[in-house]
Design a protein around this motif. Structure first.
Motif, mmCIF file in Angstrom:
data_model
loop_
_atom_site.group_PDB
_atom_site.id
_atom_site.type_symbol
_atom_site.label_atom_id
_atom_site.label_comp_id
_atom_site.label_asym_id
_atom_site.label_seq_id
_atom_site.Cartn_x
_atom_site.Cartn_y
_atom_site.Cartn_z
ATOM 1 N N ILE A 96 -17.481 4.484 -24.663
ATOM 2 C CA ILE A 96 -16.474 5.213 -25.442
ATOM 3 C C ILE A 96 -16.657 4.941 -26.934
ATOM 4 N N MET A 101 -12.265 8.213 -16.218
ATOM 5 C CA MET A 101 -12.227 7.597 -17.547
ATOM 6 C C MET A 101 -10.795 7.262 -17.969
ATOM 7 N N ARG A 149 -7.827 1.162 -25.786
ATOM 8 C CA ARG A 149 -7.074 2.015 -24.863
ATOM 9 C C ARG A 149 -5.849 1.340 -24.265
ATOM 10 N N LEU A 205 -11.312 0.894 -16.908
ATOM 11 C CA LEU A 205 -11.424 2.345 -16.815
ATOM 12 C C LEU A 205 -12.054 2.738 -15.491
#
Length: 127
Positions: free
Chosen positions: A15, A41, A113, A36
């Motif tokens: 990413i 994803m 994330r 992930l």
């Protein structure tokens, strides 16, 4: 000495500007993995699921490099909450066998994330 880029669809695609792993000689440097799901994803929910997904992702990359988790000689674990360290130890008993790799556990303020755990490692292939 040349380097080989390791990539597998069985682990999340990068990413950012990095490779899943890089092999130089018999040494493979595994990039950090968060929880992930490689197909969606999306970050899996809950710390237990994230820890399992992190180790499953590392396993997939290690296997793509021609090795296994048993070949990891150094593991770094990054946790947003160090109170989750016991859960990492418990999960490691499912993914690793003695003798265990050298390891560091580092408390961090945040991970990509919104992940709660990340791990990277170094594995050595051959004897």
């Amino acid at each position: 000495m040349s380097k080989t880029i390791i990539s597998t669809p069985d682990a999340p695609a990068a990413i950012g500007t990095y490779s899943q792993a890089v092999r130089v000689g018999d040494t493979v440097y595994l990039s950090g993995q968060i929880g992930l799901d490689p197909q969606t994803m999306a970050l899996v929910e809950g710390i237990d699921a994230q820890i399992d997904r992190v180790f499953a992702n590392l396993k997939a990359v290690a296997e793509a490099a021609g090795g296994s988790l048993a070949d990891i000689v150094k593991l770094n674990v990054f946790l947003v909450d160090l109170d989750d360290f016991g859960k990492v130890n418990e999960a490691m008993t499912r993914y690793f066998a003695a003798p265990f790799p050298a390891r560091a556990a580092i408390g961090v303020a945040a991970l990509p994330r919104g992940a709660r755990v990340e791990a990277d490692g170094v594995l050595v292939l051959g004897d």
